[in-house]
Design a protein around this motif. Structure first.
Motif, PDB file in Angstrom:
ATOM      1  N   LYS A 192      61.508   2.335  66.560  1.00 26.57           N
ATOM      2  CA  LYS A 192      61.024   3.984  67.466  1.00 26.57           C
ATOM      3  C   LYS A 192      62.407   4.692  67.827  1.00 26.57           C
ATOM      4  O   LYS A 192      62.567   3.589  69.063  1.00 26.57           O
ATOM      5  CB  LYS A 192      59.854   3.024  68.704  1.00 26.57           C
ATOM      6  CG  LYS A 192      59.311   3.887  69.153  1.00 26.57           C
ATOM      7  CD  LYS A 192      58.880   3.687  69.873  1.00 26.57           C
ATOM      8  CE  LYS A 192      58.442   5.108  71.471  1.00 26.57           C
ATOM      9  NZ  LYS A 192      59.212   5.324  71.914  1.00 26.57           N
ATOM     10  N   ALA A 193      62.526   5.325  67.429  1.00 21.24           N
ATOM     11  CA  ALA A 193      63.959   5.809  67.746  1.00 21.24           C
ATOM     12  C   ALA A 193      62.808   7.342  68.666  1.00 21.24           C
ATOM     13  O   ALA A 193      62.265   7.203  68.750  1.00 21.24           O
ATOM     14  CB  ALA A 193      64.227   6.873  66.503  1.00 21.24           C
ATOM     15  N   ARG A 215      70.546   5.592  67.722  1.00 23.79           N
ATOM     16  CA  ARG A 215      69.320   6.089  66.671  1.00 23.79           C
ATOM     17  C   ARG A 215      68.696   7.539  67.188  1.00 23.79           C
ATOM     18  O   ARG A 215      68.119   7.413  68.021  1.00 23.79           O
ATOM     19  CB  ARG A 215      68.420   5.244  66.557  1.00 23.79           C
ATOM     20  CG  ARG A 215      67.331   5.635  64.851  1.00 23.79           C
ATOM     21  CD  ARG A 215      68.144   5.492  64.000  1.00 23.79           C
ATOM     22  NE  ARG A 215      69.001   4.314  63.067  1.00 23.79           N
ATOM     23  CZ  ARG A 215      68.950   3.509  62.491  1.00 23.79           C
ATOM     24  NH1 ARG A 215      68.285   4.970  61.285  1.00 23.79           N
ATOM     25  NH2 ARG A 215      69.024   2.181  61.852  1.00 23.79           N
ATOM     26  N   LYS A 270      67.163   9.898  65.165  1.00 32.98           N
ATOM     27  CA  LYS A 270      66.640  10.190  64.755  1.00 32.98           C
ATOM     28  C   LYS A 270      65.148   8.832  63.986  1.00 32.98           C
ATOM     29  O   LYS A 270      66.015   8.498  63.555  1.00 32.98           O
ATOM     30  CB  LYS A 270      66.074  11.215  63.514  1.00 32.98           C
ATOM     31  CG  LYS A 270      67.019  12.603  63.983  1.00 32.98           C
ATOM     32  CD  LYS A 270      65.903  12.736  64.962  1.00 32.98           C
ATOM     33  CE  LYS A 270      66.336  14.829  65.339  1.00 32.98           C
ATOM     34  NZ  LYS A 270      65.695  15.525  65.961  1.00 32.98           N
ATOM     35  N   GLN A 271      63.917   9.111  64.402  1.00 37.94           N
ATOM     36  CA  GLN A 271      63.195   8.216  63.140  1.00 37.94           C
ATOM     37  C   GLN A 271      63.391   7.881  61.692  1.00 37.94           C
ATOM     38  O   GLN A 271      62.728   9.083  61.176  1.00 37.94           O
ATOM     39  CB  GLN A 271      61.095   8.450  63.688  1.00 37.94           C
ATOM     40  CG  GLN A 271      60.651   7.547  63.178  1.00 37.94           C
ATOM     41  CD  GLN A 271      60.823   6.311  63.733  1.00 37.94           C
ATOM     42  OE1 GLN A 271      60.639   5.910  64.867  1.00 37.94           O
ATOM     43  NE2 GLN A 271      60.477   5.018  63.149  1.00 37.94           N
ATOM     44  N   LYS A 278      60.981   9.792  58.786  1.00 32.06           N
ATOM     45  CA  LYS A 278      60.606  10.900  59.129  1.00 32.06           C
ATOM     46  C   LYS A 278      61.656  12.223  59.014  1.00 32.06           C
ATOM     47  O   LYS A 278      60.614  13.149  59.178  1.00 32.06           O
ATOM     48  CB  LYS A 278      59.752  10.016  60.469  1.00 32.06           C
ATOM     49  CG  LYS A 278      59.344   8.882  59.527  1.00 32.06           C
ATOM     50  CD  LYS A 278      58.130   8.882  59.385  1.00 32.06           C
ATOM     51  CE  LYS A 278      56.465   7.634  59.301  1.00 32.06           C
ATOM     52  NZ  LYS A 278      56.512   7.746  58.553  1.00 32.06           N
ATOM     53  N   THR A 314      70.853   9.781  60.635  1.00 32.88           N
ATOM     54  CA  THR A 314      69.236   9.443  61.638  1.00 32.88           C
ATOM     55  C   THR A 314      70.374   9.331  63.240  1.00 32.88           C
ATOM     56  O   THR A 314      69.461   9.217  63.969  1.00 32.88           O
ATOM     57  CB  THR A 314      68.388   8.443  61.234  1.00 32.88           C
ATOM     58  OG1 THR A 314      69.251   7.008  60.690  1.00 32.88           O
ATOM     59  CG2 THR A 314      67.676   8.930  60.302  1.00 32.88           C
ATOM     60  N   GLU A 335      58.576  -0.632  67.659  1.00 34.93           N
ATOM     61  CA  GLU A 335      57.350  -0.477  68.363  1.00 34.93           C
ATOM     62  C   GLU A 335      56.555  -1.908  68.343  1.00 34.93           C
ATOM     63  O   GLU A 335      56.714  -2.734  67.547  1.00 34.93           O
ATOM     64  CB  GLU A 335      56.550   0.616  66.543  1.00 34.93           C
ATOM     65  CG  GLU A 335      56.840   1.580  65.667  1.00 34.93           C
ATOM     66  CD  GLU A 335      56.295   3.365  66.680  1.00 34.93           C
ATOM     67  OE1 GLU A 335      55.958   3.126  67.341  1.00 34.93           O
ATOM     68  OE2 GLU A 335      56.539   3.500  66.237  1.00 34.93           O
TER      69      GLU A 335
END
Length: 167
Positions: free
Chosen positions: A30-31, A54, A56-57, A60, A96, A166
């Protein structure tokens, strides 16, 4: 098993690889976050700590190259103002995030403070260092404003940097 993504053939490998990030389940993270990705001990006892920063996710969203490139230049220069332990600050090919490596420094909370100070300074920068043809391999691919937007976005979630997976 092989899958075709775009025009490239990708091999799905279930066995452990030689690259730590290839063994990370990118669907579970989970970014934004800051994660210890590995430790290497040299023959003289020095330890290099590699962190996954990180932004970015994965799969995604991603950082646009001019913004990422400028954030790399700014951060690689500025971060050394806050620590003599920095070995490298470099972007991930997937766009990312970044990797930062430190030698003989395993204090996670201190690293978070170093990153917070670095990215705060990025938001105040007036120019991107070394963005010219003499010092950079793709000097036309920069965006100070884009880098600052990325830094602000990352800093806005400072309280979440320690949350990697997550629920």
């Amino acid at each position: 098993m092989e899958l075709l993504y775009g025009r490239e053939l990708c091999i799905l490998q279930k066995e452990k690889t030689n690259v730590e990030s290839f063994d990370l389940d990118h669907t579970k993270v989970k970014a934004p976050y800051v994660r210890l990705a590995g430790v290497k001990t040299g023959k003289n006892g020095d330890e290099v700590y590699k962190y996954d920063i990180r932004f970015k996710q994965p799969n995604k969203e991603h950082m646009e190259m001019p913004a990422l490139h400028s954030l790399e230049h700014l951060s690689a220069d500025i971060i050394r103002n806050y620590s003599d332990h920095i070995v490298d600050f470099s972007p991930m090919g997937c766009q990312t995030g970044f990797y930062v490596s430190l030698i003989n420094h395993n204090d996670y909370e201190d690293l978070l403070a170093i990153l917070e100070n670095t990215f705060t300074d990025v938001t105040k920068a007036t120019a991107v260092p070394a963005c010219n043809e003499v010092q950079c391999g793709w000097a036309t691919s920069h965006s100070l404003e884009g880098a600052q937007a990325l830094a602000k976005e990352f800093l806005a979630k400072r309280d979440e940097w320690h949350i990697i997976f997550e629920d």
